[in-house]
Design an enzyme around this catalytic site. Sequence first.
Site, PDB file in Angstrom:
ATOM      1  N   LYS A 182      19.067   9.130  36.696  1.00 59.34           N
ATOM      2  CA  LYS A 182      19.461   8.666  35.366  1.00 59.34           C
ATOM      3  C   LYS A 182      18.316   8.882  34.382  1.00 59.34           C
ATOM      4  O   LYS A 182      17.320   8.150  34.381  1.00 59.34           O
ATOM      5  CB  LYS A 182      19.825   7.183  35.374  1.00 59.34           C
ATOM      6  N   GLU A 257       6.059   2.990  37.535  1.00 63.62           N
ATOM      7  CA  GLU A 257       4.955   3.432  36.674  1.00 63.62           C
ATOM      8  C   GLU A 257       5.279   2.899  35.288  1.00 63.62           C
ATOM      9  O   GLU A 257       6.346   3.206  34.745  1.00 63.62           O
ATOM     10  CB  GLU A 257       4.861   4.956  36.627  1.00 63.62           C
ATOM     11  N   CYS A 291       1.711   7.737  28.698  1.00 65.19           N
ATOM     12  CA  CYS A 291       1.217   6.476  29.259  1.00 65.19           C
ATOM     13  C   CYS A 291      -0.266   6.579  29.586  1.00 65.19           C
ATOM     14  O   CYS A 291      -0.942   5.559  29.709  1.00 65.19           O
ATOM     15  CB  CYS A 291       2.034   6.020  30.455  1.00 65.19           C
ATOM     16  N   GLU A 390       0.576  -2.351  24.495  1.00 67.53           N
ATOM     17  CA  GLU A 390       0.802  -0.901  24.417  1.00 67.53           C
ATOM     18  C   GLU A 390       1.596  -0.576  23.152  1.00 67.53           C
ATOM     19  O   GLU A 390       2.622  -1.193  22.874  1.00 67.53           O
ATOM     20  CB  GLU A 390       1.561  -0.413  25.644  1.00 67.53           C
TER      21      GLU A 390
HETATM   22  P1  ADP Z   1      11.080   3.584  27.402  1.00 70.22           P
HETATM   23  O1  ADP Z   1      10.845   2.838  26.139  1.00 70.22           O
HETATM   24  O2  ADP Z   1       9.892   4.322  27.913  1.00 70.22           O
HETATM   25  O3  ADP Z   1      12.338   4.401  27.424  1.00 70.22           O
HETATM   26  P2  ADP Z   1      12.484   1.677  29.056  1.00 70.22           P
HETATM   27  O4  ADP Z   1      11.924   0.807  30.129  1.00 70.22           O
HETATM   28  O5  ADP Z   1      13.264   1.071  27.972  1.00 70.22           O
HETATM   29  O6  ADP Z   1      11.229   2.467  28.524  1.00 70.22           O
HETATM   30  O7  ADP Z   1      13.380   2.823  29.699  1.00 70.22           O
HETATM   31  C1  ADP Z   1      13.019   3.566  30.844  1.00 70.22           C
HETATM   32  C2  ADP Z   1      14.279   3.938  31.604  1.00 70.22           C
HETATM   33  O8  ADP Z   1      14.884   2.751  32.119  1.00 70.22           O
HETATM   34  C3  ADP Z   1      15.352   4.623  30.748  1.00 70.22           C
HETATM   35  O9  ADP Z   1      16.007   5.619  31.505  1.00 70.22           O
HETATM   36  C4  ADP Z   1      16.283   3.465  30.440  1.00 70.22           C
HETATM   37  O10 ADP Z   1      17.599   3.880  30.133  1.00 70.22           O
HETATM   38  C5  ADP Z   1      16.248   2.711  31.757  1.00 70.22           C
HETATM   39  N1  ADP Z   1      16.709   1.317  31.647  1.00 70.22           N
HETATM   40  C6  ADP Z   1      16.757   0.540  30.548  1.00 70.22           C
HETATM   41  N2  ADP Z   1      17.286  -0.667  30.836  1.00 70.22           N
HETATM   42  C7  ADP Z   1      17.563  -0.668  32.155  1.00 70.22           C
HETATM   43  C8  ADP Z   1      18.116  -1.628  33.067  1.00 70.22           C
HETATM   44  N3  ADP Z   1      18.479  -2.842  32.659  1.00 70.22           N
HETATM   45  N4  ADP Z   1      18.250  -1.267  34.357  1.00 70.22           N
HETATM   46  C9  ADP Z   1      17.861  -0.050  34.782  1.00 70.22           C
HETATM   47  N5  ADP Z   1      17.356   0.892  33.983  1.00 70.22           N
HETATM   48  C10 ADP Z   1      17.194   0.597  32.693  1.00 70.22           C
END
Ligand code: ADP
Length: 488
Positions: A182, A257, A291, A390
């Site tokens: 995903k 990470e 990062c 961050e």
């Molecule tokens: P960033 O701001 O670097 O995108 P996030 O942690 O928001 O950081 O997103 C990283 C990944 O995690 C993306 O692919 C996002 O769609 C996914 N993500 C966001 N919310 C969830 C959740 N509740 N469960 C699993 N994956 C998630």
Amino acid sequence: MVQDKDGDSRGEVHRNWIGGQWVKGPEVIANINPSNVAEVVGWYAKADQAAAQAAIDAAAGAFAAWAGTSPQLRADVLDRVGTELLARREALGTLLSREEGKTLGEGIGEVTRAGQIFKFFAGEALRNEGDLLDSIRPGVRVEVTREPVGVIGVITPWNFPIAIPAWKIAPALAFGNCVVFKPAELVPGSAWALTEILSRSGLPEGVFNLVMGAGSVVGEAIVASPRVDAVSFTGSVERGRALAQSVVARGGKVQLEMGGKNAQVIVDDADLPRAVEITAQSAFFSTGQRCTAASRIIVTQGIYERFVGALVERVAALRVDDALKPNTDIGPVVDMRQLQQDLDYLDIAQREGARLVIGGQRLRREAEGFYLAPALVVDSAPQMRVNKEEIFGPVASVIRVADYEEALAVTNDTVFGLTAGIATTSLRLAEHFKRHAQAGMVMVNVPTAGVDYHVPFGGRKGSSFGPREQGRYAREFYTTVKTSYVAA
Ligand code: ADP
């Protein structure tokens, strides 16, 4: 190319790849170019929970057969993928730069790295060796072997749209695991292009699956499913921590990470031009959206005035423009939400008493995009929010310290621990810093960002959780150890 017409004015909609089929979604994601917000890079099918479930089931169904394949077959698949990524690096790098906003050079570089990662893990598939020992019991031998884990959920962020997926997917497949991938919603293009290559690589149906969609829907479904044996996640601290709790609670394996608040130390004996270049690279290239980017510049007082003066000059010379223009040094910020976050932190820093010496204003360019002038803040103190949290943009703050000892203490005064760098000509200080910086990766006279693909990547403290990624160490997460006792 396997694309399809959706029959409406949007034209081609790139589908999800589930169980060896290209599958439509109930909704569509518009992939917007941050260098020119009027431009849609492409339309992508948005998976829902049922699609995620179908992908997980397909992966679970394919696992037993894939786990038993010859390593030669897995090596050949990964090698083919690597070869195609390298051959198409310019086109794929252009797509990446259009959807993410990093410069074309950085985009092509990232695709190159993804190709190299696939080729590295092609070799690793053939090198999954174990141990053979005599038992303490006479006539008994002990074998220690490594087996695949099962179905791996791969959840990735937007800032490295192809390299991060590659460094999770390649080792997962190399060691005989199946994958449900995903990507971040902001960058489905590179994920889809990688999937399209994988779809022609000789993988059996269901071994690799792509589900583009929302984290709260598709991501949650992957995290919650008892059929997903392990989840490798890169993203925010908040998300990572919550996700880990869910996966661990159901007995799954997890690797995270997350963020960084990386320090670049400049001591009095540093080579000035080199220190300035390293800092500009670490803090501002890739729009500071790495990062591993340095966001705290810690400078000892003997070199402080000269260093800050030269750094301001260097920052003033950085050209911020459309990611695809040949002379661009810094592309746009990825989206409005991230740009607003950068601006908010600049406000916060100034309200806390720090001083903005250059940059920080939105820039107008030929097309409307999320352009921000790289910003440098001085007179900042370690406890200010700008030095604790961050930001993830082209924003860096300078902290003045008396000496090396104070610089090291400030370096380690953070909840994060991804990278830490020092610019020095002293072997003694370089050695001391290398040993005492509380970070997973330490850089001496090289930028904090920009790492090799064949060695471990990861951090300490709040930056990472679980085994290291990349290089030979990747095997730790993507295999499980079996100890066998055999009497002849
Ligand atoms: P960033 O701001 O670097 O995108 P996030 O942690 O928001 O950081 O997103 C990283 C990944 O995690 C993306 O692919 C996002 O769609 C996914 N993500 C966001 N919310 C969830 C959740 N509740 N469960 C699993 N994956 C998630």
